[in-house]
Design a protein around this motif. Structure first.
Motif, PDB file in Angstrom:
ATOM      1  N   LYS A   7      -8.803  -1.624  -9.137  1.00  0.00           N
ATOM      2  CA  LYS A   7      -9.859  -0.854  -9.814  1.00  0.00           C
ATOM      3  C   LYS A   7     -10.785  -0.180  -8.800  1.00  0.00           C
ATOM      4  O   LYS A   7     -11.226   0.954  -8.997  1.00  0.00           O
ATOM      5  CB  LYS A   7     -10.660  -1.775 -10.725  1.00  0.00           C
ATOM      6  N   LYS A   8     -11.049  -0.905  -7.732  1.00  0.00           N
ATOM      7  CA  LYS A   8     -11.940  -0.375  -6.695  1.00  0.00           C
ATOM      8  C   LYS A   8     -11.354   0.859  -6.018  1.00  0.00           C
ATOM      9  O   LYS A   8     -12.086   1.799  -5.654  1.00  0.00           O
ATOM     10  CB  LYS A   8     -12.209  -1.476  -5.664  1.00  0.00           C
ATOM     11  N   GLN A   9     -10.028   0.898  -5.853  1.00  0.00           N
ATOM     12  CA  GLN A   9      -9.381   1.962  -5.087  1.00  0.00           C
ATOM     13  C   GLN A   9      -8.933   3.156  -5.942  1.00  0.00           C
ATOM     14  O   GLN A   9      -8.486   4.169  -5.387  1.00  0.00           O
ATOM     15  CB  GLN A   9      -8.175   1.395  -4.328  1.00  0.00           C
ATOM     16  N   LYS A  56      -6.745  -4.568   3.798  1.00  0.00           N
ATOM     17  CA  LYS A  56      -8.206  -4.525   3.922  1.00  0.00           C
ATOM     18  C   LYS A  56      -8.650  -4.381   5.373  1.00  0.00           C
ATOM     19  O   LYS A  56      -9.643  -3.699   5.659  1.00  0.00           O
ATOM     20  CB  LYS A  56      -8.818  -5.785   3.319  1.00  0.00           C
ATOM     21  N   SER A 101       0.727  -0.827  -9.808  1.00  0.00           N
ATOM     22  CA  SER A 101      -0.496  -1.188 -10.537  1.00  0.00           C
ATOM     23  C   SER A 101      -0.245  -1.173 -12.042  1.00  0.00           C
ATOM     24  O   SER A 101      -0.747  -2.044 -12.777  1.00  0.00           O
ATOM     25  CB  SER A 101      -1.627  -0.219 -10.188  1.00  0.00           C
ATOM     26  N   ARG A 142      -6.110  -1.104   6.791  1.00  0.00           N
ATOM     27  CA  ARG A 142      -6.019   0.053   5.888  1.00  0.00           C
ATOM     28  C   ARG A 142      -4.616   0.635   5.888  1.00  0.00           C
ATOM     29  O   ARG A 142      -4.418   1.846   5.935  1.00  0.00           O
ATOM     30  CB  ARG A 142      -7.048   1.127   6.248  1.00  0.00           C
ATOM     31  N   PRO A 162      -9.043  -6.511  -9.152  1.00  0.00           N
ATOM     32  CA  PRO A 162     -10.333  -5.960  -8.706  1.00  0.00           C
ATOM     33  C   PRO A 162     -10.185  -4.919  -7.595  1.00  0.00           C
ATOM     34  O   PRO A 162     -10.884  -3.904  -7.593  1.00  0.00           O
ATOM     35  CB  PRO A 162     -11.098  -7.193  -8.228  1.00  0.00           C
ATOM     36  N   GLU A 163      -9.266  -5.163  -6.665  1.00  0.00           N
ATOM     37  CA  GLU A 163      -9.050  -4.203  -5.577  1.00  0.00           C
ATOM     38  C   GLU A 163      -8.383  -2.934  -6.112  1.00  0.00           C
ATOM     39  O   GLU A 163      -8.686  -1.818  -5.643  1.00  0.00           O
ATOM     40  CB  GLU A 163      -8.183  -4.843  -4.486  1.00  0.00           C
TER      41      GLU A 163
END
Length: 372
Positions: A252-254, A223, A274, A226, A249-250
């Motif tokens: 899904k976000k990416q 985060k 994942s 990067r 959550p991260e």
């Protein structure tokens, strides 16, 4: 003498014969009071008023003839009992009962007062004893607490406990204590983790703590800096620490991991790790979708194949899953590790799925000792 008084007094229960009960009590009073003359005068007066039998009763007492005194009392009791059965009263015929009752009433009040004083004294003694007992208990409990606190302080000087990990009595200041205390706050090195395992400190909770702390460091690095491979490592370590929901959550976000900038190896690793996370939460369809995406990116890599093999088998499609494991072997995955994965899936299955999986694997021609 006292026992004879008690025996004679018991002839006349206070509830049934209050006048005669008090009369006999007067004699006992005479033996204990310092005012003997005044009491004896009242005894003689009331005996004279009550009649000849009672005068004889007193004479026997005065002479010290206590056995005859008792039997005379028994004779009086028989007469009084008959009288009360006929009239309902213990009063004496042909005498001045009012004068008798006046004298008796004085002593009745006196004896009641004495009884109340004795009751209050006993109650006070009881309360004092209870207070003493409570004080002793309080002091004993205070000493016990002090002793326990002293033992606790001494224990904490020498040892440290890690109840969250079910590890206790570790020598304070030892290498084990320092590593475990550090693990409570942050990541520890792989070397320290392996040292814990070698010394017998490893358990599932320690294992999870190590990987979760490391996963958090990787996720923070991703985060903040990067660094894509840090993200891959974070997902993998959250899986090893049994906390995949913390990183999803991260993930899904990416999606669809466009930051990989055409790096197929990186993107495949992201989809594979994942997909493994979704496998862990039993979302097998998403795991299969991610596995297929990873395989299309790196068709020669066995890792997407093992993901697809496990996900299909867990999704009750053993034939397809087994075929994917064969592809993984063709791409360098060791057959022994396939056996390990199949055995792990089998062991974690419930009874009905074990039965199904056993039949399906045998149908595929797979044989292993643990399937028998």
């Amino acid at each position: 003498m006292k026992s004879m008084f008690s025996k004679t007094l018991s002839l006349f229960q206070q509830s049934a014969y209050p006048l005669h009960h008090t009369y006999v009590q007067m004699l006992e009073r005479y033996t204990t009071t310092s005012e003997k003359y005044l009491v004896w005068q009242d005894i003689m007066e009331v005996s004279a008023l009550m009649g000849e039998q009672y005068q004889q009763f007193i004479q026997l007492f005065d002479a010290g003839n206590l056995n005859d005194f008792f039997y005379k009392g028994l004779s009086i009791k028989v007469a009084v009992k008959k009288k009360k059965a006929l009239t309902g009263s213990e009063s004496i015929d042909g005498v001045d009962n009012a004068a008798i009752e006046k004298i008796i009433a004085k002593y009745t009040n006196l004896f009641e007062h004495d009884a109340e004083c004795l009751r209050q004294q006993k109650e006070a003694e009881k309360q004092a004893e209870e207070a003493r007992r409570l004080q002793l208990t309080k002091e004993r409990n205070a000493r016990m607490r002090q002793e326990q606190e002293a033992r606790r302080q001494q224990y904490e000087k020498e040892f440290v406990d890690f109840p969250d990990w079910d590890i206790n009595r570790i020598k304070r200041g030892s290498r084990a204590a320092k590593i475990l205390q550090r693990l409570q706050r942050q990541e520890i090195s792989e070397q320290d983790f392996l040292w814990l395992k070698d010394k017998g400190f490893e358990n599932e909770m320690i294992n999870d703590a190590f990987y979760i702390q490391r996963a958090k460091k990787h996720l923070s690095h991703w985060k903040n800096a990067r660094k894509p491979w840090s993200f891959v490592n974070a997902i993998a370590d959250f899986r090893k620490g049994n906390q995949v929901r913390e990183v999803l959550p991260e993930v899904k976000k990416q999606l669809p991991f466009s930051f990989s900038n055409g790096n197929k190896k990186l993107q495949s690793a992201l989809y594979t790790t994942s997909g493994g996370a979704y496998r862990d939460i039993r979302d097998y369809n998403t795991a299969i979708d991610f596995g297929e995406k990873a395989h299309s990116l790196t068709p020669d890599n066995f890792r997407p194949c093992t993901l697809l093999g496990a996900a299909h088998i867990l999704n009750h499609d053993t034939a397809v899953g087994y075929a994917w494991y064969q592809k993984a072997i063709e791409r360098g995955f060791e057959e022994e590790r396939v056996d390990d994965e199949l055995r792990s899936i089998y062991i974690r299955s419930d009874a009905s799925n074990k039965k199904r999986l056993k039949a399906d694997l045998k149908q595929q021609g797979y044989s292993a000792r643990w399937l028998n």
